[in-house]
Design a protein around this motif. Sequence first.
Motif, PDB file in Angstrom:
ATOM      1  N   SER A 172      -4.029  11.012  13.709  1.00 55.71           N
ATOM      2  CA  SER A 172      -5.608  11.542  13.666  1.00 55.71           C
ATOM      3  C   SER A 172      -6.897  10.065  13.832  1.00 55.71           C
ATOM      4  CB  SER A 172      -5.829  12.303  12.703  1.00 55.71           C
ATOM      5  OG  SER A 172      -5.023  13.870  12.843  1.00 55.71           O
ATOM      6  N   LEU A 173      -6.645   9.448  13.211  1.00 55.69           N
ATOM      7  CA  LEU A 173      -7.504   8.269  13.255  1.00 55.69           C
ATOM      8  C   LEU A 173      -8.468   7.507  14.630  1.00 55.69           C
ATOM      9  CD1 LEU A 173      -9.717   6.550  11.828  1.00 55.69           C
ATOM     10  CD2 LEU A 173      -7.872   5.313  11.552  1.00 55.69           C
ATOM     11  N   ILE A 174      -6.738   7.646  15.451  1.00 53.21           N
ATOM     12  CA  ILE A 174      -6.850   7.012  16.820  1.00 53.21           C
ATOM     13  C   ILE A 174      -7.163   8.105  17.749  1.00 53.21           C
ATOM     14  CG2 ILE A 174      -5.296   5.923  18.315  1.00 53.21           C
ATOM     15  CD1 ILE A 174      -3.244   4.984  16.174  1.00 53.21           C
ATOM     16  N   GLN A 175      -7.231   8.657  17.533  1.00 57.89           N
ATOM     17  CA  GLN A 175      -7.929  10.339  17.946  1.00 57.89           C
ATOM     18  C   GLN A 175      -9.387  10.870  17.966  1.00 57.89           C
ATOM     19  OE1 GLN A 175      -5.028  13.272  17.428  1.00 57.89           O
ATOM     20  NE2 GLN A 175      -3.105  12.953  18.877  1.00 57.89           N
ATOM     21  N   ALA A 176      -9.557  10.204  16.888  1.00 61.77           N
ATOM     22  CA  ALA A 176     -10.458  10.466  16.885  1.00 61.77           C
ATOM     23  C   ALA A 176     -11.538   9.611  17.031  1.00 61.77           C
ATOM     24  CB  ALA A 176     -11.110  10.747  15.112  1.00 61.77           C
ATOM     25  N   ASP A 203       9.909   7.814  13.609  1.00 60.30           N
ATOM     26  CA  ASP A 203      10.314   6.984  14.850  1.00 60.30           C
ATOM     27  C   ASP A 203       8.999   7.944  16.115  1.00 60.30           C
ATOM     28  OD1 ASP A 203      11.135   5.214  14.198  1.00 60.30           O
ATOM     29  OD2 ASP A 203      13.342   6.000  15.003  1.00 60.30           O
ATOM     30  N   SER A 204       9.244   9.567  15.881  1.00 60.26           N
ATOM     31  CA  SER A 204       8.819  10.208  16.569  1.00 60.26           C
ATOM     32  C   SER A 204       6.996  10.276  17.093  1.00 60.26           C
ATOM     33  CB  SER A 204       9.260  11.775  16.110  1.00 60.26           C
ATOM     34  OG  SER A 204       8.360  12.470  14.931  1.00 60.26           O
ATOM     35  N   ILE A 205       6.207  10.271  15.171  1.00 62.85           N
ATOM     36  CA  ILE A 205       5.395   9.310  15.038  1.00 62.85           C
ATOM     37  C   ILE A 205       5.218   8.162  15.184  1.00 62.85           C
ATOM     38  CG2 ILE A 205       3.242   9.137  13.282  1.00 62.85           C
ATOM     39  CD1 ILE A 205       3.352  12.055  14.047  1.00 62.85           C
ATOM     40  N   LEU A 233       1.368  -1.094  -0.175  1.00 65.31           N
ATOM     41  CA  LEU A 233       0.047  -0.083   0.079  1.00 65.31           C
ATOM     42  C   LEU A 233       1.101   1.050   0.270  1.00 65.31           C
ATOM     43  CD1 LEU A 233      -2.840  -0.784   2.341  1.00 65.31           C
ATOM     44  CD2 LEU A 233      -2.983  -1.247  -0.117  1.00 65.31           C
ATOM     45  N   ASP A 234       0.377   2.367  -1.156  1.00 67.52           N
ATOM     46  CA  ASP A 234       1.525   3.606  -1.286  1.00 67.52           C
ATOM     47  C   ASP A 234       0.537   4.306  -0.376  1.00 67.52           C
ATOM     48  OD1 ASP A 234      -0.712   4.303  -2.607  1.00 67.52           O
ATOM     49  OD2 ASP A 234       0.159   4.534  -3.955  1.00 67.52           O
ATOM     50  N   ASP A 235       1.255   5.629   0.523  1.00 70.84           N
ATOM     51  CA  ASP A 235       0.157   6.565   0.999  1.00 70.84           C
ATOM     52  C   ASP A 235      -1.058   6.996   0.735  1.00 70.84           C
ATOM     53  OD1 ASP A 235       2.708   6.983   3.284  1.00 70.84           O
ATOM     54  OD2 ASP A 235       3.387   8.822   1.494  1.00 70.84           O
ATOM     55  N   ILE A 292       4.569   2.814   3.121  1.00 68.45           N
ATOM     56  CA  ILE A 292       3.798   4.582   3.716  1.00 68.45           C
ATOM     57  C   ILE A 292       4.599   5.435   4.437  1.00 68.45           C
ATOM     58  CG2 ILE A 292       1.448   3.108   3.775  1.00 68.45           C
ATOM     59  CD1 ILE A 292       1.761   2.819   7.153  1.00 68.45           C
ATOM     60  N   THR A 293       4.277   6.763   4.888  1.00 67.54           N
ATOM     61  CA  THR A 293       5.250   7.277   5.327  1.00 67.54           C
ATOM     62  C   THR A 293       4.489   8.199   6.432  1.00 67.54           C
ATOM     63  OG1 THR A 293       4.308   9.257   3.518  1.00 67.54           O
ATOM     64  CG2 THR A 293       7.044   7.285   2.668  1.00 67.54           C
ATOM     65  N   HIS A 294       5.645   9.425   6.660  1.00 65.61           N
ATOM     66  CA  HIS A 294       5.524  10.419   7.742  1.00 65.61           C
ATOM     67  C   HIS A 294       3.575  10.577   7.190  1.00 65.61           C
ATOM     68  CE1 HIS A 294       6.134  13.223  10.689  1.00 65.61           C
ATOM     69  NE2 HIS A 294       5.148  14.156  10.084  1.00 65.61           N
ATOM     70  N   ALA A 295       3.452  11.271   6.517  1.00 69.11           N
ATOM     71  CA  ALA A 295       2.361  11.634   6.312  1.00 69.11           C
ATOM     72  C   ALA A 295       1.236  10.900   6.616  1.00 69.11           C
ATOM     73  CB  ALA A 295       2.208  12.522   5.742  1.00 69.11           C
ATOM     74  N   THR A 296       1.065  10.033   5.828  1.00 70.04           N
ATOM     75  CA  THR A 296       0.512   8.770   6.484  1.00 70.04           C
ATOM     76  C   THR A 296      -0.368   8.372   7.716  1.00 70.04           C
ATOM     77  OG1 THR A 296       0.451   7.522   4.536  1.00 70.04           O
ATOM     78  CG2 THR A 296      -0.867   6.195   6.142  1.00 70.04           C
TER      79      THR A 296
END
Length: 170
Positions: free
Chosen positions: A137-141, A157-159, A98-100, A127-131
Amino acid sequence: VHLSDSQDSLREFNAKEKMKGAIFGVEATLRMMYLANCKSNKLKPNTSIIEQLTSATTPLRHLDLRNNYLGAEGVAQLVQLITAHTEVTAIDLTNALLDDDQCSKVLVALVRPTSHVTTLILDNNPITHATGRKILSLIQARKRLHRVSIEGTHISDSIKRKIIKQLEYN
């Protein structure tokens, strides 16, 4: 004398174009590997996975799509399946290439109130940082998402740490 040569070299070098070429090269290589695997197993590309997704009529709890290349058509079928089958609680997309953009389409389907997915496994996908930020955001929502696995991705790693912390908080 050397300064003008260096300036000319810098003008000719375009890092963005080099990166874009490298990404297209990796995508082409992955696609060729997938097609070679399909040929060796005497399968038409995407046929079996799309048939599996479109023919699913029994209640589905766990979608195990590991090591399957979905492509655009497969992702569209997966999104429809998530929407139609509210009993789906786990999706394993390990090594699904899967890509972003494709991952974002799956994440949008998970935001819908009809989705009851609690486990999402995205290991070994490019998948990258943007994803990663979209996953956070999905987890928070959605407080229902209790397990997300993103090992072997290009998410920073920070994300990853923020995602783990948010999952623990939920």
